[in-house]
Every structure is written in C-alpha cells, then in structure tokens.
Design an enzyme around this catalytic site. Structure first.
Site, mmCIF file in Angstrom:
data_model
loop_
_atom_site.group_PDB
_atom_site.id
_atom_site.type_symbol
_atom_site.label_atom_id
_atom_site.label_comp_id
_atom_site.label_asym_id
_atom_site.label_seq_id
_atom_site.Cartn_x
_atom_site.Cartn_y
_atom_site.Cartn_z
ATOM 1 N N ASP A 33 -37.674 -46.596 73.769
ATOM 2 C CA ASP A 33 -36.642 -45.743 74.379
ATOM 3 C C ASP A 33 -35.793 -46.488 75.401
ATOM 4 O O ASP A 33 -35.631 -46.037 76.538
ATOM 5 C CB ASP A 33 -37.293 -44.524 75.040
ATOM 6 C CG ASP A 33 -38.130 -43.717 74.078
ATOM 7 O OD1 ASP A 33 -37.673 -43.500 72.952
ATOM 8 O OD2 ASP A 33 -39.241 -43.323 74.448
ATOM 9 N N GLU A 196 -31.133 -36.026 69.021
ATOM 10 C CA GLU A 196 -31.594 -36.428 70.352
ATOM 11 C C GLU A 196 -31.092 -37.842 70.649
ATOM 12 O O GLU A 196 -30.056 -38.240 70.126
ATOM 13 C CB GLU A 196 -33.123 -36.348 70.448
ATOM 14 C CG GLU A 196 -33.868 -37.101 69.383
ATOM 15 C CD GLU A 196 -35.366 -36.910 69.440
ATOM 16 O OE1 GLU A 196 -35.836 -36.021 70.168
ATOM 17 O OE2 GLU A 196 -36.082 -37.663 68.754
#
Length: 519
Positions: A33, A196
């Site tokens: 991430d 997302e």
C-alpha cells in the site's frame, strides 16, 4: 527489453543494477500500500503496517529506485485502540491500512483508515519524525484507502472508500486545520466493484482521481488501475484504464500506489505488486508514466491502444546515488530500535529494554495470552523477509538469565510459524525446533551463549542452524516453506516467552541479516 527484465526478476534480480538501469521489484519485500511524494529533490513514501508496531512505515529515496526506511508515523498502536495491545493482540490483518502522504504548509501530513476504528491523521516537520500524537478524525468502521488534497484556494478535501457500503467512494471537505471532516459536504463521486486505492491530484488545472477496481478481463476478475478526470472537483468525470492487467501470475496486478514527477518533468508510478500466498508479500515496483491527450499511461503502450502494459525494468530516473543494501547488522548500541524492526502488535514495555544492559537487547519472558499459541506471545520483534537468491540471518543470544518454563530464539511467521530456540526445563536448557506445533528436540546446552541462523533461497525454503561457538553451525529441524498470512509476507524475528511464570530473560548481543544484492 521487457522480457529480458522479466526474466531477471524471476531469477531474483531486483532494484538498481549498477549500470544505469533497474529491475522490478525495486524492494523485494513486503512494502504494501505505498504512496509517494517529492519535496525538493527528496522522495518520501509510506507503507501500511497493519498489526505491526510502530505503525505506518516511512521511507526515503533520492532516485525512486533505492529506498530505505527512516521511521514510522504511529509509535503506539494503542492510540488507535485497546485491541492492538499485548494483552489482546486481536487485530491480525486489520490495523493500519493504506494511507496517503502529502506536503502542505511546510508540514508532512499522513491520513489512513483502520477498518474497525476509523480515520486517523498526523503531521510532522520531518518525515523521519517525531510525528505529532495520532489524531482520531472519525470513529467509524468499514472505510479504507483515503487521500487528502488541498486545492489552489486552500480548501482541503479527503477522498475515501466505504467498502462496507458497496465500495462507494466519497469526497469530503476538510476543516482548515485538517483535523475534521465536514460531513455535510459528503458526496459520492464514484462506485464500481471493489473500487478503492484512492488518490486525488490536480495537474495543469485538471482534477485526476486515481483508483483501482475489479473488472472481468482475460477470462477472470482482476484488479485494474483506473483514472477519472474533470475540470471540476465534483465532476462530471471521464474514465480511462491506465494499465492492462493480465492476472496475478503474469503481471502481479499493479494496484495501490502513487504518481510522482521528477524535477526534470518525468512521471512515474510507485506501486505494490503481489498476491495472497507469496512469501515475500506485496513488493515495491517502479513504472514509467507517459502522458497522451491529457491521460497518464502506466508502463508501456506496446500495442498502441492507449493503455499501458507492465514494465519489469528500465532506465533509472536519476543517477549518482548508492544502491539499496538490504543487509542489516544490529548490535543494539542505539538508544532506539532501528526503523526496520517492528513488533507483533503493541509490545509490553516493561518486558524489553536497550538500557538494562547497554549494548544488548534484553527480552524478558512473559506469559502468552493463550498457552503454547505463538501468535499470542506479547513481545515478538521482527522485520521483513526478502525474496532474493540467498538470505542468511544470524543472531547471538546469551541465555544465562533464563528461567524454568522459558523459551526464546529465532522465528519465522505469517499464517504459520517456525522457530528454533532454547527451552529451559528443570534447570536444563535444550535446543528446540517447532514448526507450527511439530516439535523436535535437540541436544542439551551447557554454555551461556547460543548462535541461531536461518538460511533461505529465492523459493523461500528455510533451514535453521545452530552453533555453540559462533564458528561451526549444525543444521537442525526440517525445511520450512516461508509463507503469507494476514495480508503480510513472512517476518523473521526474535521471541521470548514463558508459559509457567513471568520469569527469565535473554540478552540479544547482535543480529545480522545478509540478503543477496540487487545485481
């Protein structure tokens, strides 16, 4: 050239090749991430840490290829909630998820969601820290992947996904100090299956809203990187795919990440790639970005359809900086732990010390929450295990302070675990191997020092060794396949516990991890 680099990557090459080129991944370990910004000539990135403490890793680079960890945003996970503490350890795979880093008003800002506790933020004048105490912006569950953005007029915004509500993506205004969401401004600006990985940019007067979503391509559902653009922040937005995704085994699905521009005007995309089941976790990659008709193309548009393809390496963005060295050596002479160390959940502060015996890490034993459950040991200190052609980690521990019932040593863990260590029973210390409950006993240990070693190759097949003199090492225990679990790659670390009492300690003299270089 792409096939050449792909072949190099599969053989274990990574990062800076020393000849002006690089091979993906640029970091062959679990840096999931990521987000990245440039401030002057420096690049700063963050990476999610989930249930590990300290939380939210901060990295630095001068050339986008060679990175090193410089700190963390969250020093104490209990500032998020009590479930992260050593007496609960109830947030495996949860915790600090994907966030974003930005530079605004001469400060660094980081925002992130945890899936259970909500939205948090912090600021710092130096990305290496210290970071301000964590601020709880919004107590809510079911949200993730947020990104702040400040417009030319100074108005702040935050984009985020409500994955609990059909993956609707919301846009909020921020208060002037960035510490509150103005909920009456809440607007849903996009929705698609699994949408997302949000980032929001303004480039040449146009708003660009980056995200990924799940689409049916190449015969299966794959995660696809998308971009929306508009002249107005609330839209209407046009939509475009940025890079083709051919499946987890082909291109490993570039997904979460950030766009960044070099001082010379070139653009790049820093991303993680990987999937469940691979022991190295989601590794850090660098892809070139070109702009065509006001749209970014990630990778290379090899067939001219306006959508990029995966690139496994290429020319370095900037030359003249030293290559990343993964090998670490810690003799615990610092006042603080090195940034590459992270605890499994929030540790028990009175059960470890760098000052009780200067130059050593003292790990006291404490009782696990559940007897003989490795994943409830309160103080397991670990770092990322890398995927290179050769890895060797060696620790020297002094065991004279152990007590009956205590066990301590070297470990690997993810969904499963494997340990080599020493257990003291009735005053006798015995070598012990434990692979997720399958135990083998070794010889009695009469000395006060013990060397333990883990060796693994590119396939992640680990073998443990031990030595009583630091020179001659003997293999012990079965081979163990390093693995994946709780959205994390394998971790290698140190542990100490006692199921019978709170007695006993070990002193860690030094820990060395040698990983094969990039070339």
């Amino acid at each position: 050239m792409e096939d050449h680099y792909n072949l190099l990557s599969k053989k274990g090459a990574w990062g800076d090749q020393g000849d002006g080129t690089y091979v993906n991944p640029v970091l062959p370990g679990d840096y999931s991430d990521p987000d990245v910004i440039r401030v002057g000539d420096d690049y700063y990135g963050i990476s999610s840490t989930l249930h590990c403490s300290p939380g939210m890793a901060v990295l630095h680079s001068k050339d986008l290829v060679n990175w090193r960890m410089i700190g963390h945003v969250v020093q104490d996970l209990t500032s998020i909630g009590p479930e992260y503490n050593y007496d609960r350890m109830n947030r495996y795979g949860r915790g600090v998820w994907a966030g974003a880093i930005r530079f605004h008003k001469d400060k660094y800002w980081v925002y992130f969601f945890t899936p259970d506790e909500g939205l948090f933020m912090s600021t710092a004048s130096d990305p290496a820290g210290p970071w301000e105490p964590l601020h709880h912006v919004w107590e809510v569950a079911g949200w993730d992947d947020c990104c702040p953005f400040w417009d030319d007029d100074g108005q702040g915004y935050l984009v985020a996904t409500n994955f609990a509500d059909n993956y609707n993506i919301h846009l909020f205004k921020l208060s002037d100090d960035g510490k509150e969401l103005l909920h009456d401004s809440d607007t849903i600006i996009h929705q698609y299956k699994g949408s997302e990985a949000n980032k929001l940019y303004k480039i040449n007067g146009t708003y660009y809203f980056f995200h990924s979503e799940v689409r049916f391509e190449a015969g299966s559902d794959v995660r696809v990187v998308m971009m929306l653009r508009s002249k107005h922040i609330y839209g209407p937005y046009e939509e475009k795919e940025l890079i083709h995704t051919h499946g987890k085994e082909v291109d490993r699905e570039p997904n979460q990440g950030g766009l960044v521009q070099t001082p010379s005007g070139e653009w790049y995309f820093v991303s993680h790639q990987g999937h469940a089941g691979i022991y190295e976790g989601r590794t850090l990659h660098l892809l070139p970005v070109t702009w065509v008709d006001g749209w970014p193309i990630i990778g290379e548009d090899t067939d001219g359809d306006g959508v990029g393809e995966m690139v496994w390496g290429g020319r370095k963005p900037i030359n003249g900086y030293p290559a990343t060295v993964l090998s670490t050596y810690d003799d615990f002479d610092r006042a603080d732990l090195e940034p590459y160390w992270e605890w499994n959940h929030q540790p028990r502060a009175d059960k470890w010390s760098l000052t009780e015996r200067p130059g050593y890490l003292r790990l006291h034993a404490c009782q696990p929450i559940d007897k003989d459950n490795f994943f409830t040991i309160c103080n397991v200190l670990s770092q990322r295990a890398f995927r290179t052609i050769h890895n060797e980690a060696t620790v020297k521990i002094e065991i004279g302070g152990m007590a009956d019932g205590q066990e301590a040593g070297l470990c690997h863990f993810a969904q499963t675990y494997c340990t080599i260590g020493v257990q003291q029973l009735n005053g006798t210390r015995v070598l012990k191997f434990n692979s997720s409950g399958t135990i083998a006993w070794g010889p009695k240990l009469t000395g006060s020092a013990l060397w333990l070693r883990s060796v693994w190759n590119i396939d992640g097949i680990n073998r443990f060794k031990y030595s009583v003199d630091g020179v001659h090492f003997t293999s012990f225990g079965d081979a163990y396949q390093l693995g994946w679990g709780n959205y994390r790659g394998d971790r290698i670390g140190l542990y100490s516990y006692n199921c019978e009492s709170e007695q006993g300690y070990i002193d860690v003299d030094r820990f060395g991890y040698e990983a094969a270089g990039a070339m």
